[in-house]
Scaffold this motif. Structure first.
Motif, mmCIF file in Angstrom:
data_model
loop_
_atom_site.group_PDB
_atom_site.id
_atom_site.type_symbol
_atom_site.label_atom_id
_atom_site.label_comp_id
_atom_site.label_asym_id
_atom_site.label_seq_id
_atom_site.Cartn_x
_atom_site.Cartn_y
_atom_site.Cartn_z
ATOM 1 N N ASN A 4 -4.459 -4.067 11.638
ATOM 2 C CA ASN A 4 -4.805 -5.305 12.351
ATOM 3 C C ASN A 4 -4.218 -6.425 11.347
ATOM 4 O O ASN A 4 -4.685 -7.498 11.946
ATOM 5 N N ASP A 5 -3.836 -6.315 10.415
ATOM 6 C CA ASP A 5 -3.418 -7.216 9.650
ATOM 7 C C ASP A 5 -1.665 -7.580 9.674
ATOM 8 O O ASP A 5 -1.193 -6.602 9.268
ATOM 9 N N GLU A 6 -1.499 -8.410 10.498
ATOM 10 C CA GLU A 6 0.050 -8.567 10.870
ATOM 11 C C GLU A 6 0.983 -9.042 9.400
ATOM 12 O O GLU A 6 2.029 -8.998 9.550
ATOM 13 N N LEU A 7 0.247 -9.287 8.395
ATOM 14 C CA LEU A 7 1.086 -10.061 7.336
ATOM 15 C C LEU A 7 1.006 -8.534 6.342
ATOM 16 O O LEU A 7 2.132 -8.871 5.504
ATOM 17 N N GLN A 8 0.488 -7.656 6.503
ATOM 18 C CA GLN A 8 0.776 -6.584 5.655
ATOM 19 C C GLN A 8 2.017 -5.472 6.148
ATOM 20 O O GLN A 8 2.658 -5.862 7.137
ATOM 21 N N ALA A 9 2.491 -4.672 5.410
ATOM 22 C CA ALA A 9 3.334 -3.937 5.726
ATOM 23 C C ALA A 9 3.148 -2.885 6.918
ATOM 24 O O ALA A 9 2.130 -2.631 6.888
ATOM 25 N N ASN A 10 3.848 -2.879 8.070
ATOM 26 C CA ASN A 10 3.701 -2.356 9.054
ATOM 27 C C ASN A 10 3.367 -0.707 8.728
ATOM 28 O O ASN A 10 4.525 0.062 8.290
ATOM 29 N N ILE A 11 2.120 -0.393 9.011
ATOM 30 C CA ILE A 11 1.550 1.193 8.874
ATOM 31 C C ILE A 11 2.365 1.865 9.840
ATOM 32 O O ILE A 11 2.464 3.176 9.624
ATOM 33 N N TRP A 12 2.677 1.376 10.782
ATOM 34 C CA TRP A 12 3.465 2.384 12.097
ATOM 35 C C TRP A 12 4.613 2.483 11.700
ATOM 36 O O TRP A 12 5.486 3.186 12.603
ATOM 37 N N ASP A 13 5.115 2.022 10.647
ATOM 38 C CA ASP A 13 6.687 2.386 10.249
ATOM 39 C C ASP A 13 6.897 3.744 10.337
ATOM 40 O O ASP A 13 6.231 4.652 9.429
ATOM 41 N N TYR A 59 0.798 -1.192 -0.002
ATOM 42 C CA TYR A 59 0.055 0.089 -0.072
ATOM 43 C C TYR A 59 0.678 1.334 -0.134
ATOM 44 O O TYR A 59 0.520 2.407 0.272
ATOM 45 N N ASP A 60 2.358 1.046 -0.264
ATOM 46 C CA ASP A 60 3.031 2.266 -0.229
ATOM 47 C C ASP A 60 2.559 3.347 -1.088
ATOM 48 O O ASP A 60 2.640 4.579 -0.853
ATOM 49 N N PHE A 61 2.132 3.129 -2.300
ATOM 50 C CA PHE A 61 1.744 4.013 -3.474
ATOM 51 C C PHE A 61 0.389 4.821 -2.895
ATOM 52 O O PHE A 61 0.563 6.038 -3.057
ATOM 53 N N PHE A 62 -0.467 3.851 -2.169
ATOM 54 C CA PHE A 62 -1.667 4.705 -1.664
ATOM 55 C C PHE A 62 -1.365 5.551 -0.690
ATOM 56 O O PHE A 62 -1.898 6.617 -0.502
ATOM 57 N N VAL A 63 -0.564 5.223 0.302
ATOM 58 C CA VAL A 63 -0.168 6.163 1.332
ATOM 59 C C VAL A 63 0.439 7.557 0.741
ATOM 60 O O VAL A 63 0.096 8.648 1.173
ATOM 61 N N GLY A 120 -8.421 12.387 0.237
ATOM 62 C CA GLY A 120 -7.287 12.053 0.730
ATOM 63 C C GLY A 120 -7.098 11.459 2.097
ATOM 64 O O GLY A 120 -6.659 10.359 2.365
ATOM 65 N N ILE A 121 -7.900 12.508 2.878
ATOM 66 C CA ILE A 121 -8.032 12.049 4.428
ATOM 67 C C ILE A 121 -8.694 10.573 4.546
ATOM 68 O O ILE A 121 -8.466 9.772 5.021
ATOM 69 N N LYS A 122 -9.896 10.342 3.566
ATOM 70 C CA LYS A 122 -10.785 9.156 3.661
ATOM 71 C C LYS A 122 -9.782 8.053 3.165
ATOM 72 O O LYS A 122 -10.003 6.993 3.629
ATOM 73 N N GLY A 123 -9.081 8.319 2.179
ATOM 74 C CA GLY A 123 -7.984 7.383 1.687
ATOM 75 C C GLY A 123 -7.098 6.908 2.623
ATOM 76 O O GLY A 123 -6.834 5.609 3.024
ATOM 77 N N LEU A 124 -6.507 7.548 3.319
ATOM 78 C CA LEU A 124 -5.597 7.475 4.617
ATOM 79 C C LEU A 124 -6.311 6.657 5.769
ATOM 80 O O LEU A 124 -5.967 5.558 6.224
ATOM 81 N N GLN A 125 -7.638 7.118 6.015
ATOM 82 C CA GLN A 125 -8.210 6.325 6.975
ATOM 83 C C GLN A 125 -8.590 4.912 6.543
ATOM 84 O O GLN A 125 -8.526 3.892 7.226
ATOM 85 N N GLY A 126 -8.834 4.756 5.228
ATOM 86 C CA GLY A 126 -8.992 3.424 4.679
ATOM 87 C C GLY A 126 -7.681 2.575 4.817
ATOM 88 O O GLY A 126 -7.576 1.371 5.073
ATOM 89 N N VAL A 127 -6.651 3.038 4.527
ATOM 90 C CA VAL A 127 -5.265 2.358 4.537
ATOM 91 C C VAL A 127 -5.164 1.916 5.837
ATOM 92 O O VAL A 127 -4.645 0.824 6.271
ATOM 93 N N VAL A 128 -5.399 2.915 6.944
ATOM 94 C CA VAL A 128 -5.051 2.381 8.317
ATOM 95 C C VAL A 128 -5.913 1.415 8.952
ATOM 96 O O VAL A 128 -5.632 0.288 9.358
ATOM 97 N N ARG A 129 -7.161 1.644 8.160
ATOM 98 C CA ARG A 129 -8.013 0.222 8.765
ATOM 99 C C ARG A 129 -7.896 -0.988 8.132
ATOM 100 O O ARG A 129 -7.873 -1.884 8.701
ATOM 101 N N LYS A 130 -7.317 -0.837 6.896
ATOM 102 C CA LYS A 130 -6.955 -2.165 6.048
ATOM 103 C C LYS A 130 -5.896 -2.793 6.602
ATOM 104 O O LYS A 130 -5.638 -4.067 6.587
ATOM 105 N N THR A 131 -4.715 -1.893 7.133
ATOM 106 C CA THR A 131 -3.760 -2.659 7.482
ATOM 107 C C THR A 131 -3.207 -2.622 9.098
ATOM 108 O O THR A 131 -2.307 -3.378 9.261
#
Length: 818
Positions: A209-218, A168-172, A196-207
Motif C-alpha cells: 500500500n506504499d506507492e513510494l516503495q519499489a512495486n512488490i507486484w513487479d 526490500y530486494d534483499f529481504f524478498v 521465510g513465509i512470515k517474512g514474505l508476508q511482512g514484505v507484502v504488508r509493508k510495501t
C-alpha cells in the motif's frame, strides 16, 4: 610522585580547563578516549550501554530501557545515532558469537520502533534493516528466525512519514530462499520455512500500500514470492490430514508451513488490484509447468480454488483469460497436460460469479472450440504438426479423447455461469461452427475429411448439449430462434445415428422446462399416468406462436427420423420423450391433433414398409405409437378415445405382444417376422379416432386427414418435390398409403387407358397450378382498386359456388408475424 610529573591526557586537560571549555571540544576529545572514562561518552551511548547487563542471561535491563526510550522520544534527532550505535554493537556481538547480547539488542530495537513515530525514524529504520539483514545472512537458524521476527514486527508498524529510497530486494530474495530450506533436521527446517513465509508476508504488508516503495507486484519480485508459497503448499507431509476448511483447522495444523503459506497467498491475492492480477498468476502457471503439476491436476485445482476465492470477484475473468492463453501456449503439449489445464478452467468457471467471464465471452468459447478441433486433428493425423505430419511425440488417441471430454465439460461449466441471453449467443455460436452439407461452411472431401467432419460434428453437438442442459428459458421463441433451429434440424437428417441422437437430446433439453423427462425415460403403456406426477401447465401465448411457426418443421423431422434404419432403442426413447414433452409443454388443441396424426403416420411407415425397415425397426415404431397414444389419451381424458386405445393395446397383448414397448424395448426383444399378416384389430384406426375425438369438440376434418410431411430439398430419404406438389400433397384428403386403404378400395388394374388418364390428369394439374400462381401473383402485385373492381365484376357475373365444389382450397392461417 608529584602532580606536575603526571602526563595528562587531552581529555583530562580539557577538564582542568574549567567551564570555559566548550562541550564541542570535549566531544571531539572524548571521541578518542577508550572506555576508561565512561562519564565523558555521549549520553545516548551511555544509555544504550546501560541496557546491556553484565550477564546476558539476565536479559534486557528494563529500567534503563525505559530511560533510553524516554530519551529517544524527548530528543528524536538522536534516534538515528542510537540506531547506528546499536547496529555497531550488534554486528560486533555477532562476529564474537555473543548471541545473548544480540538478542538483547534486537529486543531494544523492537521497543524503540514500537514507541517512536517521529519524522526522523527513517534513518533509524535504515540501521534496523541493516541489523536484520546481518542476522538473516547468518548461518545460525536461531539468528535467522530472530531477524525474521523483528522484521515482522516492523512490518506491522504504520509509519507516519514516507520513505523514498528504502529497498526490500534483499529481504524478498532471502525470505524466498528460507522458504526452500532443506535443513537436515525436520523441526528446524519447518521453523526456517515458516520464518521465510512470515517474512514474505511482512514484505507484502509493508510495501503493497506504499506507492513510494519499489512495486512488490513487479515480475522480479512475484517470480520469487509466489513460487516460494506454492512450494510450501505443494509439500504437505503425508502424515498430515488436512481439514476441509481453514476455519476448522486444528491449532497444530495452523502452525504448519502449508497452512501459513495458504494464508499468505490468500492475503497477497486479496490485495491484488486489476493491473496486478497478471503478474501474480503468471508465476503460478510457470510453477505448475516446471514441476509437471497439470497431469495429476489435484494440486493445480487446489491452487486455482485458492486464487478464485481470494481475488476480488470482479477480477475473476482475468484469471480465466490467463488460463485460456496458457492453454493456447500449450496447444502442442501432451493431451494430459492440456486436459489438466482445461479441467482447472472448468473449476475456475464454476467458482467465478455469474457474468464475470468478461466482455469477450465468445472469445472464451472460440478458444475452447479451437482446441477441440486441434485435438481432433491430432488424433486423426497422429502428429502435433498437422501440415508436415512430423512429430517427435507419440500421440495416444485415448488421451486425446479424454482431453476432448474435458473441453466439453468446461464449455458446459462456462455456460452455466452466464446469463440466459449470453447462453443463447453461445449456443448459436457453437451451432454455426458445426460443418453441415446444407451450409456455406466448407465440407472436407475424402475419407480423412469425412472422418474429421464427423468427429467435429459430434464434438460440437456434445458441447451444445452440455450448454442446453443448463439452459432455462420460458420463451421458446427466444430459446430456439429460426436460424438456430434450422441448422439444428438440418443435422437431424444426417445418416450418422449418433448425430441424430444428439440433436434429439438437445431439442428435448430445450423443451423440458419442468424436469418431466426423467419421469418417463422408459417407454411403456402405463395404465395410470397419474403415478408419474407430471407437471402440466397451460400453453403460453409465446409457446403457441412458436408452435404455429415451427410445429410442421418439427413434426417433419420427427417423421423422417422414424424412417431411419440405423435407429436403436435410444433413438426411440428420445423420440417418445420428444412427443410427450411437446404434448405437455407446448400443446394446444391443434398441436394435439397434429401429434396424433403424426403418430398414426409413423404407424403407417411400419405397416406399409416402403423403406424396407428391419423387423426390429417396424416393431419399435408400432410400440412407440402405442406408448404415445396411451399417454395422450389419458392426458386429454376423452372416455371413448381412451377406450379405443385401451382395446387395441389389450388386443396386442393377446395377439401380438411384439408390437408393445414391454416386449420390444428390452435387452432381448421378442420380434415377429410375420408383420405383413397382421389383422386390423391390432392397429389404431384414424377413422375411429377422428370419430371419437370429433364428437368431443376436436377438429374432425383435420383428424381424418392423414399426415403428409412437407418435403424440402434437404430431404435425402424421398424424391425432391416442387412447392406446388408439396401443397397439393398437403390438401389431399386421403393418402394412398393409409392403413385403411385395403378396406376402402380394391386394387385398380393398370391398363393403357388408366395410364393415359393419369397423364392427362397430370397435365390438367399443371395448368391449374399455373393458373393459381398467376392469381396469387396478381393479388400480390396489382393495385387495390384493380383487385376490388375485378372482384366486383365477378360477383355480378358469376353464380355463387357451393363450398364443396369450390376450386380454391381453404387458405392456410396467416403467420402471426405477417
Amino acid at each position: 610522585m608529584a602532580l606536575s610529573s603526571w602526563v595528562l591526557s587531552p581529555a583530562l586537560q580539557l577538564c582542568a580547563a574549567g567551564p570555559a571549555c566548550s562541550w564541542e571540544m570535549l566531544h571531539v576529545a572524548g571521541a578518542g578516549v577508550c572506555g576508561c572514562c565512561g562519564a565523558l561518552r555521549p549520553r545516548y551511548k551511555r544509555l544504550v550501554d546501560n541496557i546491556f547487563p553484565e550477564d546476558p542471561e539476565d536479559g534486557l535491563v528494563k529500567t534503563n530501557m525505559e530511560k533510553l526510550t524516554f530519551y529517544a522520544l524527548s530528543a528524536p534527532e538522536k534516534l538515528d545515532r542510537i540506531g547506528a550505535y546499536l547496529s555497531e554493537r550488534l554486528i560486533r556481538d555477532v562476529s564474537r558469537h555473543r548471541y545473548g547480547y544480540v538478542c538483547i539488542a534486537m529486543e531494544a530495537l523492537d521497543q524503540l520502533l514500537m514507541a517512536c513515530h517521529c519524522q526522523s525514524i527513517n534513518l533509524f529504520v535504515e540501521s534496523f534493516l541493516k541489523m536484520v539483514a546481518k542476522l538473516l545472512e547468518s548461518e545460525k537458524p536461531n539468528l535467522q528466525i530472530l531477524g525474521t521476527n523483528s522484521f515482522v514486527k516492523f512490518a506491522n508498524i504504520e509509519e507516519d512519514t514516507p520513505s523514498y529510497h528504502r529497498s526490500y530486494d534483499f529481504f524478498v530474495s532471502r525470505f524466498s530462499e528460507m522458504c526452500h530450506s532443506s535443513h537436515d533436521d525436520l523441526e528446524i527446517r519447518t521453523k526456517i520455512r515458516m520464518s521465510g513465509i512470515k517474512g514474505l508476508q511482512g514484505v507484502v504488508r509493508k510495501t503493497v500500500n506504499d506507492e513510494l516503495q519499489a512495486n512488490i507486484w513487479d515480475p522480479q519480485h512475484m517470480d520469487k514470492i509466489v513460487p516460494s508459497l506454492l512450494f510450501n503448499l505443494q509439500h504437505v507431509e503425508e502424515a498430515e490430514s488436512r481439514s476441509p476448511s481453514p476455519l476448522q483447522a486444528t491449532e497444530k495444523e495452523k502452525e504448519s508451513p502449508t497452512e501459513l503459506a495458504e494464508r499468505c497467498l490468500r492475503e497477497l491475492l486479496g490485495r491484488a488490484a486489476y493491473g496486478n492480477i497478471k503478474n501474480a498468476i503468471t508465476p503460478v502457471l510457470i510453477h505448475l509447468d516446471n514441476h509437471s503439476l497439470w497431469e495429476p491436476k489435484i494440486f493445480a485445482t487446489r491452487c486455482f480454488r485458492i486464487i478464485m476465492y481470494s481475488i476480488q470477484p470482479q477480477h475473476s475473468h482475468l484469471v480465466i483469460q490467463q488460463l485460456l492463453g496458457h492453454l493456447d501456449a500449450n496447444s502442442k503439449s501432451a493431451a494430459t497436460v492440456r486436459a489438466g489445464i482445461v479441467e482447472v478452467l472448468s473449476e475456475a468457471a464454476v467458482i467465478a460469479a455469474s457474468g464475470s467471464v468478461g466482455p469477450t465471452v465468445l472469445e472464451v468459447f472460440n478458444t475452447l472450440l479451437r482446441q477441440l478441433r486441434l485435438s481432433i486433428d491430432y488424433a486423426l493425423t497422429g502428429s502435433y504438426n498437422c501440415i508436415t505430419g512430423v512429430s517427435t511425440k507419440i500421440i495416444k488417441e485415448h488421451e486425446e479423447r479424454m482431453f476432448q471430454e474435458a473441453v466439453i465439460k468446461t464449455i458446459g461449466s462456462f455456460a452455466s455461469t452466464l446469463p440466459t441471453y449470453q447462453q443463447s449467443e453461445v449456443m448459436a455460436f457453437i451451432m454455426n461452427k458445426v460443418p453441415l452439407p446444407s451450409s456455406q461452411q466448407s465440407i472436407e472431401a475424402g475419407k480423412a475429411g469425412e472422418n474429421r467432419n464427423r468427429l467435429t460434428q459430434i464434438m460440437l453437438l456434445k458441447s451444445l448439449l452440455q450448454v442446453s442442459v443448463g439452459f432455462q428459458c420460458s420463451n421458446m421463441l427466444t430459446a430456439l430462434p429460426s436460424a438456430f433451429l434450422d441448422r439444428l434440424l438440418s443435422a437431424a437428417l444426417m445418416e450418422d445415428a449418433e448425430i441424430r441422437l444428439f440433436v434429439l437430446e438437445i431439442l428435448i433439453s430445450f423443451i423440458d422446462r419442468h424436469d418431466n423427462r426423467q419421469k418417463f425415460s422408459t417407454i411403456s403403456t402405463i395404465s395410470d399416468i397419474s403415478v408419474l406426477k407430471l407437471k402440466v401447465e397451460k400453453c403460453s401465448r409465446q409457446d403457441t406462436v412458436f408452435m404455429k411457426k415451427h410445429s410442421q418443421q418439427l413434426f417433419r423431422h420427427i417423421y423422417l427420423i422414424c424412417k431411419e434404419e440405423s435407429n436403436i432403442q435410444a433413438h426411440y426413447e428420445a423420440l417418445y420423450s420428444m412427443l410427450v414433452l411437446i404434448s405437455i409443454e407446448l400443446a394446444n388443441e391443434e398441436v394435439v391433433v397434429d401429434l396424433i396424426r403424426l403418430v398414426l403416420a409413423v404407424q403407417e411407415i411400419a405397416q406399409i414398409n416402403e423403406d424396407n425397415l428391419t423387423a426390429y425397426n417396424r416393431c419399435a415404431l408400432f410400440a412407440l405409437g402405442a406408448a404415445y397414444l396411451n399417454l395422450i389419451s389419458q392426458l386429454i381424458t376423452v372416455p371413448t378415445f381412451c377406450q379405443h386405445i385401451h382395446e387395441v393395446i389389450q388386443m396386442r397383448q393377446k395377439e401380438a405382444p411384439y408390437l408393445l414397448p414391454e416386449d420390444v424395448f428390452v435387452e432381448r426383444p421378442r420380434l415377429s417376422k410375420s408383420l405383413d399378416r397382421l389383422g386390423p384389430e391390432v392397429f389404431f384406426w384414424q377413422s375411429k379416432i377422428s370419430e371419437v375425438l370429433g364428437g368431443s369438440g376436436y377438429n374432425a376434418d383435420r383428424l381424418s386427414t392423414p399426415y403428409v410431411p412437407q418435403l424440402t430439398d434437404e430431404d435425402r430419404l424421398s424424391k425432391r418435390k416442387s412447392i406446388g406438389e408439396t401443397i397439393s400433397l398437403q390438401v389431399e384428403v386421403e393418402s394412398r398409403n393409409s392403413p385403411e386403404r385395403e378396406q376402402r378400395a380394391p386394387a385398380e388394374e393398370i391398363t393403357y387407358e388408366t395410364l393415359k388418364k393419369a397423364i392427362d390428369s397430370v397435365a390438367v394439374e399443371e395448368q391449374e397450378r399455373e393458373r393459381r400462381r398467376q392469381v396469387v401473383e396478381k393479388f400480390q402485385k396489382a393495385p387495390f382498386e384493380e383487385i376490388a373492381a375485378h372482384c366486383g365484376a365477378r360477383a355480378t357475373t358469376e353464380p355463387i359456388r357451393h363450398h364443396h365444389s369450390c376450386l380454391w382450397p381453404a387458405p392456410e392461417p396467416l403467420h402471426p408475424s405477417v
